[in-house]
Write an enzyme that holds these catalytic residues in place. Structure first.
Site, short mmCIF file in Angstrom:
data_model
loop_
_atom_site.label_atom_id
_atom_site.label_comp_id
_atom_site.label_asym_id
_atom_site.label_seq_id
_atom_site.Cartn_x
_atom_site.Cartn_y
_atom_site.Cartn_z
CB VAL A 1 35.40 70.84 -76.33
CG1 VAL A 1 34.27 71.69 -77.07
CG2 VAL A 1 35.97 69.67 -77.42
N GLY A 2 36.08 72.15 -73.81
CA GLY A 2 35.59 73.15 -72.71
C GLY A 2 36.57 74.33 -72.74
CD GLU B 1 28.42 68.23 -55.72
OE1 GLU B 1 29.52 68.22 -56.38
OE2 GLU B 1 27.35 68.54 -56.18
N GLY C 1 36.19 67.94 -71.85
CA GLY C 1 36.30 69.33 -71.16
C GLY C 1 37.65 69.96 -71.20
N GLY D 1 32.99 66.50 -77.04
CA GLY D 1 34.55 66.22 -76.64
C GLY D 1 34.71 66.56 -75.33
CB CYS E 1 23.42 70.51 -58.30
SG CYS E 1 21.92 71.35 -58.86
CD GLU F 1 23.52 78.48 -61.81
OE1 GLU F 1 23.58 78.17 -60.66
OE2 GLU F 1 22.98 79.59 -62.24
CE LYS G 1 32.71 69.80 -72.63
NZ LYS G 1 32.15 68.45 -72.60
P1 NAD Z 1 32.33 68.74 -64.33
O1 NAD Z 1 32.82 69.87 -63.74
O2 NAD Z 1 33.18 67.26 -64.35
O3 NAD Z 1 32.02 68.87 -65.76
C1 NAD Z 1 31.05 69.77 -66.39
C2 NAD Z 1 31.25 70.19 -67.89
O4 NAD Z 1 32.37 70.70 -67.71
C3 NAD Z 1 31.47 69.18 -68.67
O5 NAD Z 1 30.69 69.35 -70.08
C4 NAD Z 1 32.93 68.98 -68.87
O6 NAD Z 1 33.63 68.17 -69.98
C5 NAD Z 1 33.51 70.45 -68.60
N1 NAD Z 1 34.78 70.71 -68.44
C6 NAD Z 1 35.55 69.70 -67.81
N2 NAD Z 1 36.85 70.26 -67.60
C7 NAD Z 1 36.65 71.81 -68.24
C8 NAD Z 1 37.59 72.71 -68.46
N3 NAD Z 1 38.81 72.81 -67.97
N4 NAD Z 1 37.05 73.73 -69.21
C9 NAD Z 1 35.75 73.75 -69.63
N5 NAD Z 1 34.91 72.70 -69.38
C10 NAD Z 1 35.32 71.71 -68.89
O7 NAD Z 1 30.87 68.25 -63.76
P2 NAD Z 1 30.13 67.08 -63.78
O8 NAD Z 1 30.84 65.89 -63.19
O9 NAD Z 1 29.83 66.81 -65.37
O10 NAD Z 1 28.96 67.12 -63.13
C11 NAD Z 1 28.57 67.21 -61.82
C12 NAD Z 1 28.57 68.71 -61.10
O11 NAD Z 1 27.94 69.34 -61.47
C13 NAD Z 1 28.36 68.10 -59.60
O12 NAD Z 1 29.29 69.02 -58.70
C14 NAD Z 1 26.90 68.82 -59.28
O13 NAD Z 1 26.76 69.54 -58.25
C15 NAD Z 1 27.30 69.98 -60.51
N6 NAD Z 1 25.91 70.50 -60.87
C16 NAD Z 1 25.74 71.69 -60.55
C17 NAD Z 1 24.35 72.09 -60.82
C18 NAD Z 1 23.95 73.76 -60.49
O14 NAD Z 1 22.74 74.32 -61.07
N7 NAD Z 1 24.61 74.16 -59.45
C19 NAD Z 1 23.42 71.50 -61.64
C20 NAD Z 1 24.04 70.20 -62.19
C21 NAD Z 1 25.24 69.68 -61.71
#
Ligand code: NAD
Length: 478
Positions: free
Chosen positions: A206-207, A381, A203, A201, A279, A245, A170
């Protein structure tokens, strides 16, 4: 307008409901994506389940050849990857080409080569031989964020399938375009149906359905720490293999023996690459008080010179942030910084740009000083083009300040002496530290965070290990 469909069981499929995808540089609607739910996840799991045995029965060598084919096809579409990634995320096309497009190809090539070079471990006893074999885990649920869309998706899909798993992935609902391109590539090269399924879709729908599905045996999640906590709450009691991650608030430590002119471009790159939305970005810059008076004006002058604007222009150093909502969040931190007593040395506002970028989600690179290293601005962050500067008195003092957050992802140390820099690096409580460089990646090394930045490691043998079950067969000599 691009119409994106799910890719399930080797077929592109639409849903009744859709979500709009917006170009953050202009506010234009560029695509519509399926607003899938647990039904589509179930279809994807069924397809992945059906494909499992045939796929895992292939030899490792045969699976690596599929990765090679995907890499070749992706490479032939590098320009398209870069322009779609830029359109979707607002990042400069030049950056998308140099980083996103090239790393996505490299991920498939790397895991194909690395897996080919893998030799199973063996432990001899006086009277028996232990064979360690890596078996597929089953169906892998892969969930990725918006900042490096195809780069991170390919970082998970490549090792997952090379180790014999099938996948339900996803991508972020904010940046679906290159996941769709990958689905087209997978379709064109003829990867057996059901091996990779991509469901678009939200999070929460679908997530969440992926994480809680009992037939999905492994979750690799990259995203925010709050979401990661929710993922862990669901997946941990189901005893799924789990890699998280998560977010970071990384320190950049500038020691007094540094050549400022040489170091400042690297330090600024680490603060502002991808509009500060990596990140690993170094958003807390700790500077020795012995060089503070020289560092601050030079750094601010360098940052003021960075050009924000048209993502397609090769002159742009920064493009737009990923969405208007995200820019609002980043701006709220700039206001918080002011309330906490910080002084904005440059940036802090949207730049004035010509149409069609005049209403885009742009923000000038922002440098803040005068804040405690314990302030909210300096410990939470922000994930945008905002860095805070803090003076320190000694190397020990810098280490203590760097380690004061709940995060533990990455960091960098800048010093004229690699020995001294390395000694400081060893004391930083993060999964990765660079000395006199930043985001210099060797795909063989462990990648991942400690503390609230996640659990588990991916990369090289850590990815092969995570995407497989290590089984011991002990054979007694007869
Ligand atoms: P997010 O946590 O909002 O979303 C990440 C993914 O999770 C998306 O596909 C989202 O749709 C999905 N998601 C949301 N709610 C969910 C749930 N309840 N269950 C399963 N999936 C769900 O993060 P974002 O805003 O897309 O990305 C930014 C964040 O990602 C920042 O905190 C950044 O530091 C982190 N990040 C970390 C790394 C790493 O390698 N450590 C790399 C890139 C980004």
């Amino acid at each position: 307008m691009i119409i994106i469909q799910n890719y399930i069981n080797g077929k592109f499929q639409s849903t009744d409901k859709n979500i709009e995808d917006i170009n953050p540089a202009t506010g234009e609607i560029i695509a519509s994506i399926p607003k899938s739910n647990s039904n589509e996840v179930q279809m994807a799991v069924d397809a992945a389940d059906k494909a499992r045995n045939t796929w895992s029965d292939l030899s490792l060598e045969e699976r690596t050849q599929w990765l090679d084919k995907i890499a070749d096809s992706l490479e032939s579409r590098s320009e398209q990857i870069a322009s779609l990634e830029s359109l979707d995320t607002g990042k400069p096309v030049s950056l998308a080409k140099a980083v996103d497009a090239s790393r996505s190809v490299a991920n498939f090539r790397f895991f194909a080569d690395f897996a080919r070079g893998y030799s199973p471990e063996k432990f001899e006893m006086d009277d028996a031989t232990n064979h360690v074999i890596l078996k597929p885990v089953g169906i892998a649920g892969l969930i990725t964020p918006w900042n490096l869309p195809l780069y991170l998706l390919s970082w998970k899909i490549a090792p997952a399938i090379v180790m014999g798993n099938t996948v339900v992935a996803k991508p972020s609902e904010l940046t679906p375009l290159t996941a769709n391109l990958l689905a087209e590539v997978i379709h064109d090269v003829g990867l057996p149906k059901g091996v990779v399924n991509i469901v678009h879709g939200l999070g929460s729908e679908v997530g969440q359905s992926i994480v809680e599905h009992p037939k999905i045996n492994l979750i690799s999640f990259t995203g925010g720490t709050m979401t990661g906590r929710k993922v862990a709450e669901t997946a941990a009691p189901m005893f799924k293999k789990l890699s998280l991650e998560l977010g970071g608030k990384n320190a950049t430590i500038v020691l007094d023996d540094i050549n400022l002119d040489e170091a400042i471009p690297g330090i600024a790159r680490s603060g502002f690459l991808n509009q500060g939305q990596v990140c690993l970005c170094g958003s807390r810059i700790f500077v020795s008080d012995k060089i503070w008076d020289q560092f601050v004006p030079k750094f601010v002058a360098y940052v003021k010179n960075m050009k924000v604007g048209d993502p397609a222009s090769p002159d742009s150093d920064l493009g737009a942030l990923v969405s208007f909502a995200h820019r609002d969040k980043v701006e709220s931190y700039i206001h918080l910084a002011q309330r906490e007593g910080g002084e904005i040395l440059c940036g802090g506002k949207a730049p004035k740009l010509e149409s069609p970028f005049d209403n885009g989600a742009f923000l000038e690179p922002t440098v803040v000083t005068g804040l405690s290293h314990l302030s909210r601005t300096a410990t939470e962050e922000i994930f945008g083009p905002v860095v805070t500067l803090h003076p320190f008195k000694s190397d020990e003092n810098a280490i203590e300040m760097a380690n004061c957050t709940d995060y533990g992802l990455a960091g960098s140390v800048w010093s004229g002496s690699t020995d001294r820099g390395t000694k400081v690096a060893e004391k930083i409580e993060t999964g990765m530290v660079w000395v006199n460089t930043w985001l210099h990646r060797d795909l063989r090394v462990p990648f991942g965070g400690i503390k609230d930045s996640g659990i588990g490691r991916e990369g090289g043998r850590w990815s092969l290990g995570f995407f497989s079950e290590a089984i011991n067969i002990c054979v007694k000599e007869s």
